[in-house]
Design an enzyme around this catalytic site. Sequence first.
Site, PDB file in Angstrom:
ATOM      1  N   SER A  60      43.493-107.049 -16.211  1.00 50.44           N
ATOM      2  CA  SER A  60      44.460-106.788 -17.285  1.00 50.44           C
ATOM      3  C   SER A  60      44.162-105.502 -18.052  1.00 50.44           C
ATOM      4  O   SER A  60      43.027-105.040 -18.121  1.00 50.44           O
ATOM      5  CB  SER A  60      44.478-107.955 -18.278  1.00 50.44           C
TER       6      SER A  60
HETATM    7  N1  SAH Z   1      41.129-112.030 -16.695  1.00 51.40           N
HETATM    8  C1  SAH Z   1      41.141-111.259 -15.458  1.00 51.40           C
HETATM    9  C2  SAH Z   1      42.522-110.901 -14.991  1.00 51.40           C
HETATM   10  C3  SAH Z   1      43.207-112.074 -14.422  1.00 51.40           C
HETATM   11  S1  SAH Z   1      44.608-111.769 -13.402  1.00 51.40           S
HETATM   12  C4  SAH Z   1      40.279-110.030 -15.573  1.00 51.40           C
HETATM   13  O1  SAH Z   1      39.742-109.746 -16.650  1.00 51.40           O
HETATM   14  O2  SAH Z   1      40.096-109.354 -14.561  1.00 51.40           O
HETATM   15  C5  SAH Z   1      45.137-113.429 -13.232  1.00 51.40           C
HETATM   16  C6  SAH Z   1      44.265-114.317 -12.390  1.00 51.40           C
HETATM   17  O3  SAH Z   1      44.760-115.631 -12.517  1.00 51.40           O
HETATM   18  C7  SAH Z   1      44.277-113.998 -10.908  1.00 51.40           C
HETATM   19  O4  SAH Z   1      42.979-113.780 -10.452  1.00 51.40           O
HETATM   20  C8  SAH Z   1      44.896-115.264 -10.269  1.00 51.40           C
HETATM   21  O5  SAH Z   1      44.340-115.572  -8.992  1.00 51.40           O
HETATM   22  C9  SAH Z   1      44.540-116.299 -11.301  1.00 51.40           C
HETATM   23  N2  SAH Z   1      45.338-117.530 -11.305  1.00 51.40           N
HETATM   24  C10 SAH Z   1      46.665-117.705 -11.146  1.00 51.40           C
HETATM   25  N3  SAH Z   1      46.992-119.004 -11.244  1.00 51.40           N
HETATM   26  C11 SAH Z   1      45.836-119.681 -11.503  1.00 51.40           C
HETATM   27  C12 SAH Z   1      45.500-121.057 -11.709  1.00 51.40           C
HETATM   28  N4  SAH Z   1      46.418-122.037 -11.682  1.00 51.40           N
HETATM   29  N5  SAH Z   1      44.217-121.372 -11.938  1.00 51.40           N
HETATM   30  C13 SAH Z   1      43.254-120.423 -11.970  1.00 51.40           C
HETATM   31  N6  SAH Z   1      43.502-119.114 -11.765  1.00 51.40           N
HETATM   32  C14 SAH Z   1      44.782-118.752 -11.544  1.00 51.40           C
END
Ligand code: SAH
Length: 216
Positions: A60
């Site tokens: 993000s």
């Molecule tokens: N916080 C992260 C960015 C996350 S992007 C950072 O600092 O890099 C969003 C993430 O959510 C992705 O890796 C995706 O695989 C995950 N995601 C989507 N749905 C999810 C779920 N139901 N449970 C856990 N992770 C999930």
Amino acid sequence: MDFEKLRAEMVADLQERGIEDTAVLQAMRTVPREVFVQEDHLEYAYYNGALPLPAQQTISQPYVVALMLSALKLQPQFNVLEIGTGSGYAAAVLGQIVQQVHTVERKEALVAYANARLQQLGYTNVQVHLGDGTLGWPEAAPYEAIVVAAGGPTVPVSLRDQLGVNGRLIMPVGSYKKQKLQLVWRKKDGRFGQKTLTPVRFVPLIGSEGWADADQ
Ligand code: SAH
């Protein structure tokens, strides 16, 4: 590249954009974002935008991370849940501020990616779990704060249920590609307050209380 200088500039930019939470600013001044970025994007490590990760996911934008974490009014003694570990960057920022962080990621490749980096940096207070984060992580509930880093159609009931009294949750809520940040808090009488904040674009939250899996 002088990452320390770039990191200081990123924090100055966050302050110019109105981020005031000193714990969040200090943590983002400390965590080496370059460690969490893919090697071929190192030169963009401190660019204020989202960056690609393995498995079509994104790390993000720093401003949005700062905005979301500020809204949680984090305190050092907090036990915090993050959904969507991705690279592990936001989990490291959280780990810098609070006592205990549980973060849930549904993609195995990203659990490994994040774990490698969090271990390298010595974040022993951050636990990465593989699973469907729309169900939260009940084993370590209640949480004083929950941050969801993927966009869903509604705030999952399981996540609300795992909030402690006065606990705060922030999550992008809306359509598959466009959302608004929604802040939810649990009041003393057990009811929830909520407030809609700025428009954002996150990757979809996929799971039993989120969107259906497009790959299936
Ligand atoms: N916080 C992260 C960015 C996350 S992007 C950072 O600092 O890099 C969003 C993430 O959510 C992705 O890796 C995706 O695989 C995950 N995601 C989507 N749905 C999810 C779920 N139901 N449970 C856990 N992770 C999930």
